[in-house]
Design an enzyme around this catalytic site. Structure first.
Site, PDB file in Angstrom:
ATOM      1  N   LYS A 278      -3.515   8.569  -3.075  1.00 32.27           N
ATOM      2  CA  LYS A 278      -3.112   8.647  -3.998  1.00 32.27           C
ATOM      3  C   LYS A 278      -3.461   9.238  -5.226  1.00 32.27           C
ATOM      4  CE  LYS A 278      -6.928   4.317  -3.076  1.00 32.27           C
ATOM      5  NZ  LYS A 278      -5.731   3.015  -3.559  1.00 32.27           N
ATOM      6  N   ARG A 352      -7.401  -4.719   4.139  1.00 30.45           N
ATOM      7  CA  ARG A 352      -6.852  -5.588   5.241  1.00 30.45           C
ATOM      8  C   ARG A 352      -6.831  -5.074   6.190  1.00 30.45           C
ATOM      9  NH1 ARG A 352      -1.695  -6.222   2.068  1.00 30.45           N
ATOM     10  NH2 ARG A 352      -2.766  -5.068   0.003  1.00 30.45           N
TER      11      ARG A 352
HETATM   12  N1  BES Z   1      -9.658   0.212  -2.014  1.00 27.76           N
HETATM   13  C1  BES Z   1      -8.124  -0.140  -3.240  1.00 27.76           C
HETATM   14  C2  BES Z   1      -8.367  -0.854  -3.706  1.00 27.76           C
HETATM   15  C3  BES Z   1      -9.260  -0.764  -5.074  1.00 27.76           C
HETATM   16  C4  BES Z   1      -8.519  -0.041  -6.341  1.00 27.76           C
HETATM   17  C5  BES Z   1      -9.824  -1.419  -5.427  1.00 27.76           C
HETATM   18  C6  BES Z   1      -8.942   0.367  -7.768  1.00 27.76           C
HETATM   19  C7  BES Z   1     -10.691  -0.155  -6.028  1.00 27.76           C
HETATM   20  C8  BES Z   1     -10.551  -0.109  -7.618  1.00 27.76           C
HETATM   21  C9  BES Z   1      -6.938  -0.207  -2.251  1.00 27.76           C
HETATM   22  O1  BES Z   1      -7.342  -0.215  -0.693  1.00 27.76           O
HETATM   23  C10 BES Z   1      -6.246  -0.082  -2.143  1.00 27.76           C
HETATM   24  O2  BES Z   1      -5.265   1.107  -2.071  1.00 27.76           O
HETATM   25  N2  BES Z   1      -5.036  -0.988  -2.160  1.00 27.76           N
HETATM   26  C11 BES Z   1      -4.440  -0.976  -2.956  1.00 27.76           C
HETATM   27  C12 BES Z   1      -2.930  -2.255  -1.910  1.00 27.76           C
HETATM   28  C13 BES Z   1      -1.329  -1.700  -2.458  1.00 27.76           C
HETATM   29  C14 BES Z   1      -1.595  -0.685  -1.528  1.00 27.76           C
HETATM   30  C15 BES Z   1      -0.760  -2.955  -1.827  1.00 27.76           C
HETATM   31  C16 BES Z   1      -3.839  -0.731  -4.597  1.00 27.76           C
HETATM   32  O3  BES Z   1      -5.187  -2.075  -4.836  1.00 27.76           O
HETATM   33  O4  BES Z   1      -2.671  -0.585  -4.948  1.00 27.76           O
HETATM   34 MN    MN Z   2      -5.920   2.153   0.300  1.00 31.45          MN
END
Ligand code: BES
Ligand code: MN
Ligand code: ZN
Length: 498
Positions: A278, A352
């Site tokens: 990230k 997931r």
């Molecule tokens: N933990 C994150 C989701 C999240 C984002 C929670 C912002 C709280 C605030 C999750 O693991 C994630 O990174 N999801 C990705 C999925 C994508 C790679 C398909 C996302 O939401 O960008």
């Molecule tokens: Mn994630």
């Protein structure tokens, strides 16, 4: 904090702050009228001058209060009596309570809001006031030498001359206090930093709660996780120095034949994104990526302390998602516990994968309905904003029960579609399924992914990516972990017990 009930007239209550909720554009209630008289008509004068209107969450402070036992009076507006809801009531109460708790060692008494034409019963009002006293006086400054929020030296719920029996009211206050402590347990776990909360320490905290409340608690270490074939969860954890855990807890408050609710939580104690790293900005709040697991633990704690006559099995998957030489890779194919193969095309879609194994495990157990909670997708926050939980289901009846409970507690939840056409996005050439879809409808594709791991059990997935964690404080709520959905899960268990 011990909260007690007082049935004395408001003017006779010895406290630093007497908090008095008032409606907009209606007469003072009888007890506020009596208080007004003791104050020499001061409240009526302020109202006359337009300085006290009762508009939603309006605060008016009387820093001196001649003629009554309290040192100060603080009125808080509830808006028009006809439109009072649990949500607007809590907003008002928390605004007032948080203001008082910004001073050290204060004694507070909160008068029960007046009987309203709405459906809020005095017992429910007493419960809500007690919950808000507990939640509103605890902050996120866990590591500050000087915090900005203080527990009360004394806290009273004032119900002068109530028609309900004192026993019943006292009971409602105690119930509210427990619910507040459950919410705060979740908030505290979310707020603790990720150097402190990682899979092993989170699991220890579960064991501690379980032993305090005599719950069954089974902690799966790595060898056990392998034995349980939780290869998707294990893959996510592989890049971290910190070994993963899963925890299964059981509370049996009803007979063996009674239905069992399963609560499942995503417990990513830090989500760096893994090799699909990230950006720094998106990573800053990722200590909160275990909020689903913390919500499950908080709710179970509340349900067990209230001794609700239901059976609950709670399961959380605990991992750290980190980049390293041992990280799981893009293109890698994992086999989840139920045999489904998954091609990893983004290591940041890790929640997931963790849930796939825990949901498979739990749906093999003798449970009647499953609810999972996860900070799963940024897409859900794009769709519903920061304060609304997304609900996804394979069983509308089960989902309606959850939505009903949410309505009772005033927590905003919105049901999202689950059209099978979203499965298209997960189609994969090398494995049964991919772990990401396209840019569009990401919250739904994530839910469609999870659906493959619940067999045919009634299931609701709650995406709490928005509401679980607040970037900043507002007058009515502290920033950081919010404890969102703890109240609703407890309310659901309560309705299940009826
Ligand atoms: N933990 C994150 C989701 C999240 C984002 C929670 C912002 C709280 C605030 C999750 O693991 C994630 O990174 N999801 C990705 C999925 C994508 C790679 C398909 C996302 O939401 O960008
Ligand atoms: Mn994630
Ligand atoms: Zn995550």
């Amino acid at each position: 904090m011990q909260i007690t009930l007082s049935t004395d007239p408001l003017a006779a209550i010895d406290t630093d702050w007497l908090v008095v909720p008032v409606f907009e554009s209606s007469e003072f209630s009888h007890h506020v009228d009596v208080l007004n008289t003791a104050l020499g008509g001061l409240l009526a004068d302020l109202r006359e001058r337009g300085d006290l209107t009762g508009k939603p969450a309006e605060i008016v402070t009387l820093p001196v209060a001649p003629g009554i036992a309290a040192e100060r009076v603080l009125t808080v507006g509830l808006g028009p009596a006809a439109s009072l809801s649990v949500e607007s009531l809590e907003r008002a109460l928390l605004t007032a309570i948080r203001q008082v708790s910004s001073h050290k060692d204060q004694r507070i008494a909160v008068a029960l809001p007046p009987d309203a034409p709405s459906s809020l019963e005095p017992l429910l009002l007493a419960q809500i006031v007690a919950t808000d006293l507990v939640v509103g006086s605890s902050g996120q400054g866990l590591y500050q030498a000087e915090t900005s929020r203080f527990p009360f030296a004394q806290a009273l719920v004032a119900a002068p001359g109530s028609a309900d029996s004192q026993d019943e009211l006292q009971h409602a206050v105690q119930r509210g206090e427990v619910i507040g402590e459950a919410v705060n347990l979740t908030r505290e776990l979310v707020n603790r930093h990720p150097g402190e909360v990682y899979p092993e320490t989170f699991a220890q905290r579960c064991a501690q709660v379980a032993s305090e409340l005599h719950l069954q608690c089974d902690i799966f270490d790595e060898p056990r996780l392998k034995l349980e074939r939780m290869h998707a969860l294990l893959a996510v954890a592989r890049g971290s120095e910190r070994p993963p855990r899963a925890v299964v807890m059981k509370y049996n408050g009803a007979g063996q034949d009674a239905p069992t609710i399963a609560l499942v939580g995503k417990g990513v104690t830090f989500d760096s994104g893994g090799l699909s790293l990230k950006p720094s900005d998106g990573m800053k709040s990722m200590k909160a990526d275990m909020a689903g697991a913390a919500t499950v633990l908080g709710a179970l704690y509340g349900i067990a302390r209230l001794k609700l006559p239901v059976n609950v099995v709670a399961a959380v998957g605990l991992v750290e998602n980190m980049p390293s030489g041992s990280s799981y890779k893009l293109g890698e194919v994992l086999q989840a516990r139920n045999g489904v193969t998954i091609e990893v095309l983004n290591t940041d879609a890790e929640g997931r994968l963790v849930l796939a194994d825990i949901l498979s495990y739990i749906s093999e157990q003798d449970v009647d309905g499953i609810i999972d909670l996860a900070t799963l997708t940024g897409a859900c926050v794009v769709a519903l904003g920061e304060e609304v939980t997304g609900a996804f289901t394979n069983n509308d009846e089960w989902c309606q029960r959850l939505l009903g409970a949410a309505q009772q507690t005033g927590e905003p939840v919105w049901q999202m579609p689950m059209f099978d056409s979203f499965n298209e996005q997960l189609k994969c050439d090398v494995a049964d399924v991919k772990n990401i879809g396209t840019r569009w409808g990401g919250a739904v594709t994530a839910a469609k992914f999870l659906e493959r791991f619940v067999a045919d059990k009634p299931w609701v997935h709650l995406d709490i990516a928005g509401p679980a964690y607040a970037e900043s404080s507002k007058p009515h709520r502290e920033g950081g972990g919010t404890g969102a959905m703890v109240r609703t899960l407890i309310a659901l268990a309560e309705t299940d017990a009826d």
